[in-house]
Write an enzyme that holds these catalytic residues in place. Structure first.
Site, PDB file in Angstrom:
ATOM      1  N   ASP A  88      -7.440   2.332   6.745  1.00 52.75           N
ATOM      2  CA  ASP A  88      -7.183   2.331   5.309  1.00 52.75           C
ATOM      3  C   ASP A  88      -6.549   1.019   4.857  1.00 52.75           C
ATOM      4  OD1 ASP A  88      -8.263   4.780   4.937  1.00 52.75           O
ATOM      5  OD2 ASP A  88      -6.351   5.876   4.976  1.00 52.75           O
ATOM      6  N   ASP A 133      -0.932  -1.297   6.023  1.00 55.40           N
ATOM      7  CA  ASP A 133      -0.879  -0.806   7.398  1.00 55.40           C
ATOM      8  C   ASP A 133      -1.935  -1.474   8.269  1.00 55.40           C
ATOM      9  OD1 ASP A 133       1.215   0.900   7.058  1.00 55.40           O
ATOM     10  OD2 ASP A 133      -0.048   2.612   6.495  1.00 55.40           O
ATOM     11  N   GLU A 164       0.839  -1.187   0.000  1.00 53.94           N
ATOM     12  CA  GLU A 164       0.000   0.000   0.000  1.00 53.94           C
ATOM     13  C   GLU A 164       0.885   1.251   0.000  1.00 53.94           C
ATOM     14  OE1 GLU A 164      -1.676   0.308   3.831  1.00 53.94           O
ATOM     15  OE2 GLU A 164      -2.730   2.179   3.424  1.00 53.94           O
ATOM     16  N   ASP A 199      -4.120  -0.148   9.986  1.00 53.20           N
ATOM     17  CA  ASP A 199      -5.149   0.832  10.324  1.00 53.20           C
ATOM     18  C   ASP A 199      -6.359   0.666   9.407  1.00 53.20           C
ATOM     19  OD1 ASP A 199      -4.365   1.764   7.904  1.00 53.20           O
ATOM     20  OD2 ASP A 199      -3.506   3.648   8.641  1.00 53.20           O
TER      21      ASP A 199
END
Ligand code: TSJ
Length: 642
Positions: A506, A502, A429, A504
């Site tokens: 996103d 990640d 990403e 998180d």
């Protein structure tokens, strides 16, 4: 010979035949009930219940009760007329005894009103009897209670009148034979689902299922006045219908009847449930074929007539069924079941019958309900143009792939090794993480493909758009195996496909999207266990020159205590990685990419299914569940892993 002797002879002969018949069932039970595993066990219940349903179809029974008793025996009772207890005209014994001791007796007694029971193999009570350690039956009719019992199919208590009753009905209790079956434990949900189907298919019939095995009695009563219309409503629960009323039609011919209920929603999938003689036909068959042909033709005719379609435009079957929920139920004499699991209806005349019925009634419905017709037509036309665009995108990709290495995506940092069994691709990403990964990797066998940053903006995306999505094209091309029906695992260019994102929200979105994509369009990739998630660390701990990482809060505390050792005052600097992009190439290599140290989570089919559901939720029409999901998960963002 006197009259009595004649009867006696007939009785003896039929008895001999009986013994042969039921022994055959015990010798080859699979021939009669499909298998002796759990499904065969449950089949026994359906065979008995089917008799009560036939009585309901004949118009004499309104309530069926199925009970799983404490000892895993089953009782099925109905309030029908009661199995006839008088002497059978041909066999010379009571009809009741014939029902339980003569193979294939179902449908051959009681006159023309008796419809062939729908069992998978067209067998009935005698088969259940043959495969039961014991079976007892109680019939109330003509003011009396009659009882009779059997062991392994053999009469042990002949029919006796045991009392008076002013009610009518039949009750059968049986214990499946442990010598025959691999398991004797009934599953409530299996019975529940099948009985719920039956309740939907027989409008107004009340079916009660009771489980007495545990402390707390479990019970469900199912009764649907609307029949298969309500079945469609039930299937569409939580979806947005394009029209309020469920569309319904039915019809009869000499040897068969059919009923069809349908409703369109704004979803992209199709729900199609078909039944023949109340049995699910997941493999389809003539009734489905007839319906589908009629639907496609009626909608194309309508589209051309009202100039919604250009002369040479044509809607495909898939186009006209996008968002369709349909239940079709046919009943016929001598149903032929074909296919791998004998769940495909083979009688060809049913296709003609259903096709004619649907053509006529659906055209009439469209004439009378132009607003509904318009909504349905627009949906199909949109589906057609999306499919057209997706096809172009696929062809585009195929052309590029055909060119080989030269056509690899610009952003792909390929590895040197050519043997796919030895290579890995990291789908990363963001550009900055992509840069670190490219510098930190072992370029002999690790390839890096950086992807866009934010990509999942929460808007409605038609699945077909994914095909043509320019963000996903590099993935398709780099993997090299195509997609959809044309996916060819033997062309896969890397045998480890690692998603590195990640920890998180996103990152979780991107994992969800990629997994959903793989699940829907590259399913063998998931099935074959080629897909992995990289597990990056969450914390960095520093004491002077010493640096360590931790993958969870617990590990962070443990590592911190370890580094501190006896020196209570040591200053340990703990920082949280905000993202992969923050790590330098060496850190990324050491913590996340080095095969000797990294953790890879292998993605299972369950992970992928979960991702697919999450994706539908995120992309779905309904705002509330989506909001809820995002709020709930935002809180736990860092724990968001599959
Ligand atoms: F499996 C079974 F056969 F043992 C069985 C049959 C089990 C259960 C729970 C119910 C039944 C059953 C059979 N319920 N209702 C009937 N009805 C008849 O057999 C019947 C009654 C009357 C007449 C008639 O023509 O008067 C005809 C039939 C077929």
């Amino acid at each position: 010979m006197s009259e009595i002797e004649k009867v006696q002879t007939a009785y003896d002969e039929s008895q001999i035949q009986v013994l042969e018949g039921l022994e055959a069932v015990r010798k080859r039970p699979g021939m009669y009930i499909g298998s002796t595993s759990e499904s065969g066990l449950h089949h026994l219940v359906y065979e008995i219940v089917d008799n009560s349903i036939d009585e309901a179809l004949a118009g004499f029974c309104t309530h069926i009760e199925v009970t799983i008793n404490k000892d895993n025996t089953i009782t099925v009772s109905d309030n029908g007329r009661g199995i006839p207890t008088g002497k059978h005209p041909k066999m010379g014994i009571s009809t009741l005894e014939v029902v339980f001791t003569v193979l294939h007796a179902g449908g051959k007694f009681g006159g023309g009103g008796y419809k062939v029971a729908g069992g998978l193999h067209g067998v009935g009570a005698s088969v259940v009897n043959a495969l039961s350690e014991w079976l007892s039956v109680k019939v109330c009719n003509e003011g009396k209670i009659h009882e009779m019992s059997f062991e392994k199919g053999k009469t042990v208590k002949p029919m006796q009148i045991t009392g008076d009753s002013d009610e009518t009905g039949t009750s059968v209790t049986f214990k499946p034979d442990g010598e025959i079956f691999d398991t004797l434990v009934f599953d409530y949900d299996t019975l529940f689902k099948r009985l719920r189907d039956q309740a939907f298919l027989n409008a107004g019939l009340r079916i009660t299922l009771t489980d007495l095995r545990s402390e707390e009695t479990r019970q469900d009563t199912m009764c649907y006045e609307g029949g298969i219309r309500e079945f469609v409503t039930y299937q569409n629960n939580g979806k947005n219908p394009l029209h309020e009323q469920v569309i319904y039609f039915d019809g009869k011919m000499e040897k068969a009847d059919a009923a069809i209920a349908l409703q369109y929603t704004d979803s992209y999938s199709e729900v199609f449930l078909s039944f023949a003689n109340n049995i699910r036909t997941p493999e389809g068959g003539m009734h489905e074929t007839g319906f589908k042909a009629a639907l496609t033709r009626v909608m194309n005719d309508y589209g051309h007539r009202f100039k919604l379609l250009k002369d040479d435009d044509k809607l495909s079957g898939d186009d006209v069924r996008e968002g369709l929920t349909c239940v079709i139920s046919v009943r016929l004499e001598e149903a032929q079941f074909e296919g791998q699991t004998k769940t495909k209806l083979g009688n060809a005349y049913i296709r003609t019958f259903v096709e004619g019925l649907v053509s006529e009634k659906l055209s009439a419905f469209f004439e009378e309900n132009p607003a509904v017709a318009k909504a349905i037509m627009e949906k199909a036309i949109l589906a057609a143009s999306a499919r057209e665009a997706a096809k172009r995108a696929r062809e585009n990709i195929r052309r590029k792939t055909a060119l080989g290495g030269a056509a690899m995506p610009d952003k792909l940092r390929d590895c040197n090794e050519n043997n796919p069994e030895l290579t890995e691709i990291y789908i990363v990403e963001g550009d900055s993480a992509g840069g670190s990964a490219t510098q930190g990797r072992d370029s002999r066998y690790q390839a890096i493909l950086p992807l866009w940053g934010k990509m999942l903006n929460v808007e409605k995306v038609r699945p077909d758009k994914i095909y043509g999505n320019d963000k996903l094209q590099p993935v398709i091309i780099a993997l090299g195996a195509g997609l959809g029906n044309e996916f060819d695992i033997s062309k896969l260019r890397y045998h480890k496909v690692v998603i590195m994102a990640d920890a998180d929200v996103d990152g979780s979105h991107i994992r969800t999207l990629l997994l959903t994509f793989f699940f829907r369009y590259m399913r063998p990739l998931i099935d074959g266990g080629y897909v992995y998630a990289a597990v990056p660390p969450l914390y960095k701990l520093k004491k002077g020159k010493e640096t360590r990482v931790a993958f969870s809060d617990e590990e962070r505390d443990a590592v911190s205590a370890e580094m501190r050792g006896d020196n209570e005052n040591a200053k340990i600097d703990i920082s949280r990685y905000k993202g992969l992009g923050e790590m330098n190439p060496e850190e990324l290599w050491e913590t996340t990419m080095d095969p000797g140290k990294r953790t890879l989570k292998k993605i299972t089919l369950e992970d992928a299914i979960l991702a697919d559901e999450t994706f539908s939720l995120l992309m779905g029409e309904k705002v509330e569940p989506r909001k809820e999901f995002i709020e709930k998960n935002a809180k736990y963002a860092v724990n968001l892993d599959f």
